[in-house]
Motif scaffolding. Structure first.
Motif, PDB file in Angstrom:
ATOM      1  N   LEU A 208       0.818  -1.218   0.000  1.00  0.00           N
ATOM      2  CA  LEU A 208       0.000   0.000   0.000  1.00  0.00           C
ATOM      3  C   LEU A 208       0.849   1.265   0.000  1.00  0.00           C
ATOM      4  CD1 LEU A 208      -2.524  -1.234   2.721  1.00  0.00           C
ATOM      5  CD2 LEU A 208      -2.870  -1.271   0.239  1.00  0.00           C
ATOM      6  N   GLY A 209       2.072   1.168  -0.503  1.00  0.00           N
ATOM      7  CA  GLY A 209       2.939   2.331  -0.560  1.00  0.00           C
ATOM      8  C   GLY A 209       3.223   2.875   0.825  1.00  0.00           C
ATOM      9  N   GLY A 210       2.959   4.174   0.990  1.00  0.00           N
ATOM     10  CA  GLY A 210       3.216   4.819   2.271  1.00  0.00           C
ATOM     11  C   GLY A 210       2.289   4.409   3.384  1.00  0.00           C
ATOM     12  N   ASN A 211       1.317   3.545   3.078  1.00  0.00           N
ATOM     13  CA  ASN A 211       0.382   3.065   4.104  1.00  0.00           C
ATOM     14  C   ASN A 211       0.696   1.647   4.575  1.00  0.00           C
ATOM     15  OD1 ASN A 211      -1.269   5.430   4.166  1.00  0.00           O
ATOM     16  ND2 ASN A 211      -2.158   4.795   2.210  1.00  0.00           N
ATOM     17  N   GLY A 212       1.853   1.123   4.225  1.00  0.00           N
ATOM     18  CA  GLY A 212       2.234  -0.203   4.705  1.00  0.00           C
ATOM     19  C   GLY A 212       1.765  -1.307   3.781  1.00  0.00           C
ATOM     20  N   CYS A 213       1.249  -2.394   4.336  1.00  0.00           N
ATOM     21  CA  CYS A 213       0.772  -3.500   3.516  1.00  0.00           C
ATOM     22  C   CYS A 213      -0.268  -4.313   4.274  1.00  0.00           C
ATOM     23  CB  CYS A 213       1.927  -4.395   3.071  1.00  0.00           C
ATOM     24  SG  CYS A 213       2.789  -5.251   4.408  1.00  0.00           S
ATOM     25  N   ARG A 214      -0.994  -5.128   3.530  1.00  0.00           N
ATOM     26  CA  ARG A 214      -1.955  -6.079   4.090  1.00  0.00           C
ATOM     27  C   ARG A 214      -1.447  -7.481   3.833  1.00  0.00           C
ATOM     28  NH1 ARG A 214      -6.544  -2.653   1.632  1.00  0.00           N
ATOM     29  NH2 ARG A 214      -7.088  -1.329   3.397  1.00  0.00           N
ATOM     30  N   VAL A 215      -1.634  -8.356   4.813  1.00  0.00           N
ATOM     31  CA  VAL A 215      -1.162  -9.734   4.710  1.00  0.00           C
ATOM     32  C   VAL A 215      -2.293 -10.668   5.091  1.00  0.00           C
ATOM     33  CG1 VAL A 215       0.559 -11.402   5.452  1.00  0.00           C
ATOM     34  CG2 VAL A 215       1.142  -8.969   5.371  1.00  0.00           C
ATOM     35  N   ALA A 216      -2.491 -11.690   4.276  1.00  0.00           N
ATOM     36  CA  ALA A 216      -3.481 -12.718   4.591  1.00  0.00           C
ATOM     37  C   ALA A 216      -2.812 -14.084   4.525  1.00  0.00           C
ATOM     38  CB  ALA A 216      -4.661 -12.663   3.621  1.00  0.00           C
TER      39      ALA A 216
END
Length: 293
Positions: A208-216
């Motif tokens: 998510l760029g500057g918003n980090g990331c999501r992990v599943a």
């Protein structure tokens, strides 16, 4: 330590700084041109080897002077094995357009990558051991990427960029899929990592760029915060993340620790201009990994 096998493209990048991205029909005057080896496969392989992985890399090149320049840059890295088959015609190349706020837009030509034969891709992947990692991107053809995934006995890590074809048939064969939010929405209609898992991926990461990331993963979905960075150029962030992730997973790191390490390497990359030129050198990568370990 598991071996990381990177199958992808390599080319030459031309970077330009623009005051803003062109609107349809608009001519914009760029400045500060610079060139460097590039391509998602090359950048990810270099990031992995600079993070200390044992890396085997294959990328098709043309028979032009740029191919020799690209090969020389790669031979200066500490690859365990480097395979650069040559094809008639121009090597792949990209134009990287950068605005003052650090955002980028990329236009690529990829005849070498697209023309790489599925049988050759399968032959490369057949040498991936059961404990090894095969890292791929979307620059090769669907047929070649599918053939490599089918022939691989190890873990397949797929970065969905660039979106040149429908990746959904490959997801069930992938241990890990890394996509940005735009790519995730194009694949599943959602930027949730869980949607990629529902489509067949073993583990899904949405950056998510500057918003980090999501992990599943099997434990569910979670959002991870970003690493602080002073953004200069976001061009190589995704490649640095994927290469570093594959490297530390090959070293046996747990998933969340590996993602944290990859985020740190990506954060340092965006603080420099370019893609290949922005990837942290080995000593800096080692320091970043120690901070996470």
């Amino acid at each position: 330590m598991s071996r990381v096998h990177v199958l992808g493209n390599a080319g030459m990048d031309l970077g330009l700084t623009l005051p803003h991205m062109p609107a349809p029909g608009e001519t914009v005057v760029g400045n500060d041109p610079h060139r460097a080896p590039g391509g998602k496969g090359l950048n990810q392989a270099v990031a992995a080897v600079r993070c200390g992985a044992v890396v085997r890399f294959l990328a098709p090149l043309g028979d032009d002077p740029e191919a020799a320049e690209i090969a020389a840059a790669l031979q200066a890295e500490t690859f365990d094995a480097l395979e650069l088959p040559r094809f008639r015609g121009a090597s792949d190349r990209s134009i990287l357009m950068l605005t003052p706020d650090g955002e980028n837009c990329i236009v690529s030509l990829g005849a070498c990558g697209d023309g790489f034969e599925p049988a050759a891709a399968a032959g490369f992947a057949a040498e991936v051991g059961p404990k090894d990692i095969l890292l791929m991107q979307g620059n090769l053809s669907f047929a070649a990427t599918r053939a490599a995934a089918a022939a691989c006995a190890g873990r397949v890590v797929l970065n969905t960029a660039p979106m040149l074809w429908d990746v959904r048939p490959l997801l069930p064969r992938c241990a890990i899929v890394v996509a940005n939010a735009v790519e995730a929405r194009a694949i599943t209609g959602s930027d949730r990592a869980s949607a990629l898992r529902d489509a067949g991926a073993g583990i899904a990461i949405v950056t998510l760029g500057g918003n980090g990331c999501r992990v599943a993963d099997d434990a569910g979905e979670q959002d991870l915060p970003p690493c602080p960075a002073d953004l200069v150029d976001s061009t190589g962030a995704g490649d640095a993340f994927c290469g570093a992730l594959a490297a530390v997973l090959g070293m046996g790191w747990p998933l969340m620790d590996a993602i944290a390490a990859a985020q740190r390497v990506a954060a340092r990359t965006v603080e420099r201009r370019g893609a290949f030129a922005a990837i942290p050198p080995p000593a800096e990568c080692a320091s970043l990994l120690r901070r996470v370990a």
